[in-house]
Design a protein around this motif. Sequence first.
Motif, PDB file in Angstrom:
ATOM      1  N   GLU A 207       0.825  -1.208   0.000  1.00 18.87           N
ATOM      2  CA  GLU A 207       0.000   0.000   0.000  1.00 18.87           C
ATOM      3  C   GLU A 207       0.856   1.253   0.000  1.00 18.87           C
ATOM      4  N   GLU A 208       1.927   1.257   0.812  1.00 21.61           N
ATOM      5  CA  GLU A 208       2.805   2.419   0.886  1.00 21.61           C
ATOM      6  C   GLU A 208       3.549   2.616  -0.431  1.00 21.61           C
ATOM      7  N   LEU A 209       3.985   1.523  -1.019  1.00 23.09           N
ATOM      8  CA  LEU A 209       4.710   1.613  -2.287  1.00 23.09           C
ATOM      9  C   LEU A 209       3.800   2.116  -3.400  1.00 23.09           C
ATOM     10  N   SER A 210       2.571   1.625  -3.444  1.00 21.02           N
ATOM     11  CA  SER A 210       1.633   2.061  -4.484  1.00 21.02           C
ATOM     12  C   SER A 210       1.284   3.534  -4.334  1.00 21.02           C
ATOM     13  N   GLU A 211       1.176   4.014  -3.091  1.00 23.69           N
ATOM     14  CA  GLU A 211       0.857   5.423  -2.874  1.00 23.69           C
ATOM     15  C   GLU A 211       1.980   6.340  -3.345  1.00 23.69           C
ATOM     16  N   HIS A 212       3.232   5.937  -3.083  1.00 22.01           N
ATOM     17  CA  HIS A 212       4.351   6.787  -3.499  1.00 22.01           C
ATOM     18  C   HIS A 212       4.571   6.730  -5.011  1.00 22.01           C
ATOM     19  N   LEU A 213       4.306   5.576  -5.616  1.00 21.62           N
ATOM     20  CA  LEU A 213       4.347   5.501  -7.074  1.00 21.62           C
ATOM     21  C   LEU A 213       3.266   6.387  -7.680  1.00 21.62           C
ATOM     22  N   THR A 214       2.101   6.402  -7.050  1.00 16.61           N
ATOM     23  CA  THR A 214       1.005   7.246  -7.532  1.00 16.61           C
ATOM     24  C   THR A 214       1.346   8.723  -7.372  1.00 16.61           C
ATOM     25  N   TYR A 215       2.002   9.064  -6.278  1.00 19.17           N
ATOM     26  CA  TYR A 215       2.422  10.448  -6.078  1.00 19.17           C
ATOM     27  C   TYR A 215       3.344  10.901  -7.213  1.00 19.17           C
ATOM     28  N   VAL A 281       0.822  -4.739  -5.093  1.00 17.52           N
ATOM     29  CA  VAL A 281       0.971  -3.322  -5.438  1.00 17.52           C
ATOM     30  C   VAL A 281      -0.013  -2.953  -6.549  1.00 17.52           C
ATOM     31  N   ALA A 282      -0.130  -3.833  -7.544  1.00 20.28           N
ATOM     32  CA  ALA A 282      -1.047  -3.584  -8.655  1.00 20.28           C
ATOM     33  C   ALA A 282      -2.494  -3.478  -8.162  1.00 20.28           C
ATOM     34  N   GLN A 283      -2.862  -4.331  -7.226  1.00 23.55           N
ATOM     35  CA  GLN A 283      -4.212  -4.260  -6.675  1.00 23.55           C
ATOM     36  C   GLN A 283      -4.463  -2.914  -5.995  1.00 23.55           C
ATOM     37  N   MET A 295      -0.599  -0.083 -15.524  1.00 22.07           N
ATOM     38  CA  MET A 295      -0.139  -0.606 -16.813  1.00 22.07           C
ATOM     39  C   MET A 295       1.358  -0.881 -16.783  1.00 22.07           C
ATOM     40  N   ALA A 296       2.127   0.022 -16.167  1.00 19.40           N
ATOM     41  CA  ALA A 296       3.584  -0.149 -16.107  1.00 19.40           C
ATOM     42  C   ALA A 296       3.968  -1.365 -15.274  1.00 19.40           C
ATOM     43  N   VAL A 297       3.330  -1.550 -14.121  1.00 17.38           N
ATOM     44  CA  VAL A 297       3.657  -2.671 -13.234  1.00 17.38           C
ATOM     45  C   VAL A 297       3.275  -3.996 -13.879  1.00 17.38           C
ATOM     46  N   ILE A 298       2.057  -4.083 -14.403  1.00 15.34           N
ATOM     47  CA  ILE A 298       1.628  -5.333 -15.041  1.00 15.34           C
ATOM     48  C   ILE A 298       2.455  -5.596 -16.302  1.00 15.34           C
ATOM     49  N   GLY A 299       2.800  -4.526 -17.021  1.00 12.88           N
ATOM     50  CA  GLY A 299       3.664  -4.690 -18.191  1.00 12.88           C
ATOM     51  C   GLY A 299       5.013  -5.262 -17.823  1.00 12.88           C
ATOM     52  N   GLY A 300       5.575  -4.823 -16.683  1.00 16.12           N
ATOM     53  CA  GLY A 300       6.848  -5.360 -16.215  1.00 16.12           C
ATOM     54  C   GLY A 300       6.744  -6.824 -15.843  1.00 16.12           C
TER      55      GLY A 300
END
Length: 546
Positions: A207-215, A281-283, A295-300
């Motif tokens: 959750e923390e990683l997804s939030e900072h990627l979103t930022y 993270v994707a969820q 898209m970037a995470v699932i693409g990786g």
Amino acid sequence: MGTLGKAREAPRKPSHGCRTAPKARLEAKTANSPFPSHPSLAQITQFRMMVSLGHLAKGASLDDLIDSCIQSFDADGNLCRRNHLLQVVLTMHRIIISSAELLRKVVTLYKDALAKNSPGLCLKICYFVRYWITEFWVMFKMDASLTDTMEEFQELVKAKGEELHCRLIDTTQINARDWSRKLTQRIKSNTSKKRKVSLLFDHLEPEELSEHLTYLEFKSFRRISFSDYQNYLVNSCVKENPTMERSIALCNGISQWVQLMVLSRPTPQLRAEVFIKFIQVAQKLHQLQNFNTLMAVIGGLCHSSISRLKETSSHVPHEINKVLGEMTELLSSSRNYDNYRRAYGECTDFKIPILGVHLKDLISLYEAMPDYLEDGKVNVHKLLALYNHISELVQLQEVAPPLEANKDLVHLLTLSLDLYYTEDEIYELSYAREPRNHRAPSVFKNYDHDQDGYISQEEFEKIAASFPFSFCVMDKDREGLISRDEITAYFMRASSIYSKLGLGFPHNFQETTYLKPTFCDNCAGFLWGVIKQGYRCKGNKYSESR
């Protein structure tokens, strides 16, 4: 996680000789239509604006459009009518004429008004230019030709002694403006002891990683201005468009970083744990409605450097693979990204779109509609359609993300994403983790019927007939049976000799990201997108879709 898309359809046959796309395929392809099957907010807004423009919506000369914009102002400089046309002309005129040429036409009108002793018209022209400077000052800061033309206009007005007009078209305040549009999101102050976090982010929860990627994603997305989208349409390329290039580079960097994080682990079990974490993270990204980073995470995770890791995948639970399947179905380019468009359309409040999909819509619309109609009038419908699509993207920048970010983690994440590896280096690492099996497994699967680890000489000759490797010695023990190790060594040695003789395949394809519109040399399909849309031969640059 619930099912994200509809049941899978039977795969369609490829057209014009291109191969069938894999199920997990995320690459952009040419849209059958620039619009989804159901109306978007942009289309609804466009219809309403077409009604408000009246007869001009059917087409108008450039002079009529300029005159209508000037007449939008009253004697006091206030807008006396709805400013839809004014906004469209000032934002989208570069599709048909440069900004400097548009200003020259306005200057000519000013000169004519002076000659006809029409002070009211002169004043309205200056009000129009003032509005242009005030609302679209970035154009004057970035376009040298427009700036030069404006200086000529200012000299003309000054020479005529029109002090009020001089004040109205003054541009000195532009230099004081900050056009970088820095993000001012809520960020936790670092009053406590700095947190120790490795570049591999072992200590970060999904959750923390997804939030900072979103930022980071929103920060990059928010910097793309209306002018950037317009420049993209005019140039049909993201080069010389730094903000858009940075956004695409971030997306590709995240995709590459995901691959490296998985491949950095020495054992299949540990690699599977990283894989599972990125699915989580994707969820979270999906919950945040951040489709671009999703898209970037699932693409990786679906990149061939990862998908080829069979030992790693054997440690991934079935439910995780099910989630991956749902995610790839959601992001699939099938039916012009129909699943994504439906999910995106149902989202409210904060959301980050898949930029490549919407840019593809823009360029499809731009190419499909002519600039001028048969009677030589400007195609106002086209300008309006492009304007509304861009406006819909720009308006998303005003909705703040529902999260807080830590400066230390943002900085550390930025450093991690800046680490650059070539495609060759990533594949080398992938093969170092799990070496090639050189076709031996498939051979034994098809010919070793009793599963004893051997095939007969007769069976091997059937295989060898398909390959020009008859110069290789087999069955060293002369037992009439060929072992798994022998056939593996055969393929390795034969491949080496074949390569040295210059008899290799005509193309050495490598997965490639295209940063400008590119077409498949085989089927003429559209290859532009955000992550790894096709293949390019390293030798002759031949491009091909998957």
